[in-house]
Design a protein around this motif. Structure first.
Motif, short mmCIF file in Angstrom:
data_model
loop_
_atom_site.label_atom_id
_atom_site.label_comp_id
_atom_site.label_asym_id
_atom_site.label_seq_id
_atom_site.Cartn_x
_atom_site.Cartn_y
_atom_site.Cartn_z
N PHE A 114 0.84 -1.20 0.00
CA PHE A 114 0.00 0.00 0.00
C PHE A 114 0.88 1.25 0.00
CE2 PHE A 114 -2.92 3.21 1.41
CZ PHE A 114 -4.19 2.76 1.05
N GLY A 115 1.88 1.25 0.87
CA GLY A 115 2.80 2.37 0.91
C GLY A 115 3.69 2.46 -0.31
N THR A 116 4.11 1.30 -0.82
CA THR A 116 4.96 1.28 -2.02
C THR A 116 4.24 1.92 -3.20
OG1 THR A 116 6.10 -0.71 -1.26
CG2 THR A 116 6.20 -0.21 -3.62
N MET A 117 2.96 1.59 -3.36
CA MET A 117 2.18 2.15 -4.45
C MET A 117 2.01 3.66 -4.29
SD MET A 117 -0.61 -0.96 -4.82
CE MET A 117 -1.63 -0.18 -6.07
N ALA A 118 1.78 4.12 -3.06
CA ALA A 118 1.64 5.56 -2.82
C ALA A 118 2.94 6.29 -3.13
CB ALA A 118 1.23 5.80 -1.37
N ASN A 119 4.06 5.68 -2.76
CA ASN A 119 5.35 6.33 -2.96
C ASN A 119 5.84 6.26 -4.40
OD1 ASN A 119 6.03 7.39 -0.37
ND2 ASN A 119 6.33 5.30 0.35
N ALA A 120 5.12 5.56 -5.25
CA ALA A 120 5.49 5.48 -6.66
C ALA A 120 4.64 6.39 -7.54
CB ALA A 120 5.34 4.03 -7.15
N ASP A 121 3.66 7.08 -6.95
CA ASP A 121 2.70 7.86 -7.73
C ASP A 121 2.34 9.12 -6.96
OD1 ASP A 121 0.34 8.90 -8.89
OD2 ASP A 121 -0.33 6.92 -9.54
N GLU A 122 2.85 10.26 -7.41
CA GLU A 122 2.63 11.51 -6.69
C GLU A 122 1.15 11.86 -6.57
OE1 GLU A 122 4.30 16.14 -6.79
OE2 GLU A 122 4.73 14.77 -8.43
N GLY A 123 0.40 11.62 -7.63
CA GLY A 123 -1.03 11.92 -7.60
C GLY A 123 -1.76 11.06 -6.59
N LEU A 124 -1.44 9.77 -6.56
CA LEU A 124 -2.08 8.87 -5.61
C LEU A 124 -1.69 9.24 -4.18
CD1 LEU A 124 -3.68 6.35 -4.81
CD2 LEU A 124 -1.62 4.99 -5.28
N ALA A 125 -0.42 9.55 -3.98
CA ALA A 125 0.03 9.93 -2.64
C ALA A 125 -0.76 11.12 -2.12
CB ALA A 125 1.52 10.24 -2.66
N LEU A 126 -1.02 12.09 -2.97
CA LEU A 126 -1.76 13.28 -2.55
C LEU A 126 -3.23 12.96 -2.29
CD1 LEU A 126 -1.70 16.26 -1.92
CD2 LEU A 126 -2.03 16.74 -4.36
N ARG A 127 -3.82 12.12 -3.14
CA ARG A 127 -5.21 11.73 -2.92
C ARG A 127 -5.37 11.01 -1.59
NH1 ARG A 127 -8.11 9.79 -8.49
NH2 ARG A 127 -9.75 9.40 -6.97
N LEU A 128 -4.44 10.14 -1.27
CA LEU A 128 -4.51 9.41 -0.01
C LEU A 128 -4.32 10.35 1.18
CD1 LEU A 128 -2.49 6.19 -0.92
CD2 LEU A 128 -4.98 6.45 -0.79
N ALA A 129 -3.40 11.29 1.05
CA ALA A 129 -3.18 12.25 2.13
C ALA A 129 -4.44 13.09 2.36
CB ALA A 129 -1.99 13.14 1.81
N ARG A 130 -5.08 13.48 1.30
CA ARG A 130 -6.31 14.28 1.43
C ARG A 130 -7.44 13.46 2.02
NH1 ARG A 130 -5.55 17.42 -4.41
NH2 ARG A 130 -4.33 19.17 -3.56
N THR A 131 -7.45 12.16 1.76
CA THR A 131 -8.44 11.29 2.39
C THR A 131 -8.24 11.26 3.90
OG1 THR A 131 -8.62 9.88 0.42
CG2 THR A 131 -9.29 8.91 2.52
N ILE A 132 -7.00 11.15 4.33
CA ILE A 132 -6.70 11.15 5.76
C ILE A 132 -7.11 12.48 6.38
CG2 ILE A 132 -4.83 11.08 7.47
CD1 ILE A 132 -3.35 9.18 5.52
N GLU A 138 -6.04 16.16 12.46
CA GLU A 138 -5.05 16.03 13.53
C GLU A 138 -4.23 14.75 13.41
OE1 GLU A 138 -4.39 18.46 15.79
OE2 GLU A 138 -5.79 19.56 14.50
N LEU A 139 -4.57 13.89 12.46
CA LEU A 139 -3.81 12.66 12.28
C LEU A 139 -2.40 12.96 11.76
CD1 LEU A 139 -6.55 10.37 10.69
CD2 LEU A 139 -5.44 10.02 12.92
N THR A 140 -1.45 12.22 12.28
CA THR A 140 -0.07 12.31 11.82
C THR A 140 0.21 11.16 10.85
OG1 THR A 140 0.69 13.35 13.87
CG2 THR A 140 2.35 12.19 12.55
N VAL A 141 0.94 11.43 9.80
CA VAL A 141 1.30 10.39 8.82
C VAL A 141 2.73 9.94 9.08
CG1 VAL A 141 1.65 9.89 6.37
CG2 VAL A 141 -0.30 11.29 7.10
N PHE A 142 2.92 8.63 9.19
CA PHE A 142 4.26 8.06 9.32
C PHE A 142 4.84 7.85 7.92
CE2 PHE A 142 4.16 5.69 13.67
CZ PHE A 142 3.87 6.87 14.31
N SER A 143 6.10 8.18 7.74
CA SER A 143 6.73 8.00 6.44
C SER A 143 8.25 7.92 6.61
CB SER A 143 6.40 9.19 5.53
OG SER A 143 7.12 9.14 4.31
N MET A 144 8.89 7.18 5.72
CA MET A 144 10.34 7.28 5.62
C MET A 144 10.68 8.66 5.07
SD MET A 144 11.54 3.54 4.23
CE MET A 144 13.24 4.12 4.00
#
Length: 255
Positions: A114-132, A138-144
């Protein structure tokens, strides 16, 4: 210095378990709880949240792809819309269980593919962040560090906590050595201790090819499914305490 020690938990299913979650819960400061897609189920989620509440451990959602057989480590051909919906479904489920026990979900940490796919696609990563952000700003996102997930979360107005992975080997580029390759997962207790000590002392890690890689992070992750994970977590905590650092749940680091 304050630092978080987190682990992925609740990754069994039904009567099966893969780690000593009760033992780990006595060692870590934050738990990333599987939400029923790559692992976990309603009963395991309930027990894990209750245990975290009793021990003062912070909790986060650990959403993955719907792949019990592959433990969420295989990429899947799913649409961006499906990814958003399954993310909301999993975070929301854990939020409901947490509310029942008077606890609160404070972070999100993507699992494996799930994270690998998000980190391979800038558009998807942003859509997921906006969903959160739509679920709880107030949610914090964990990331490398340096990943698309980190940049997307910041763009969506979310806080980010960057991770140092104690039991995984790094490449010189700062990515993880793929599982299945020799040395990708680090099992040796002395090696993990040395890696954590170096990270705490100078903020770096020795890569798979022997070079020094700076790692900017405030949370250390140990995977519960790594063999000997409880002993590894105890060793990491002892190294943290030996430096005089204060073990602190992730959400308190962000206050």
């Amino acid at each position: 210095m304050k630092i978080d020690l987190n682990s992925d938990m609740g990754e069994g299913f039904g009567r099966w378990s893969i780690a000593d979650d009760d033992g780990l819960m006595n060692v870590v400061s934050s738990a990333n709880i599987a939400c029923g897609f790559h692992a976990g189920d309603y009963a395991i989620m309930d027990r894990t949240v209750r245990a975290a509440k009793e021990r003062g451990v912070g909790i986060g959602a650990h959403p993955g792809l719907p792949d019990l057989i592959g433990f969420g480590r295989r990429t899947m051909a799913v649409s961006d819309a499906d990814m958003e919906a399954m993310l909301a479904y999993q975070v929301g489920a854990l939020q409901a269980v947490a509310a029942r026990h008077g606890h609160r979900v404070t972070h999100v940490s993507y699992h494996a593919a799930f994270g690998t796919m998000a980190n391979a696609d800038e558009g998807l990563a942003l859509r997921l962040a906006r969903t959160i952000a739509a679920l709880d700003r107030e949610l914090t996102v964990f990331s490398m560090p340096g990943q698309l997930t980190e940049r997307a979360a910041e763009k969506a107005g979310l806080r980010v906590l960057t991770l140092f992975l104690a039991d995984r080997a790094y490449t010189a580029a700062g990515t993880l050595v793929p599982r299945g390759q020799p040395g990708a997962v680090i099992h040796d207790l002395a090696d993990v201790r040395a890696r954590v000590r170096r990270f705490l002392e100078d903020g770096s890690v020795t890569t798979i090819d022997g070079s020094r890689l700076p790692v900017k992070a405030r949370s250390i992750l140990v995977h519960s499914d790594t063999p000997g994970s409880l002993e590894l977590a105890r060793a990491i905590r002892s190294e943290i305490e030996a430096t005089g650092a204060e073990l602190t749940p992730a959400h308190r680091l962000m206050d």
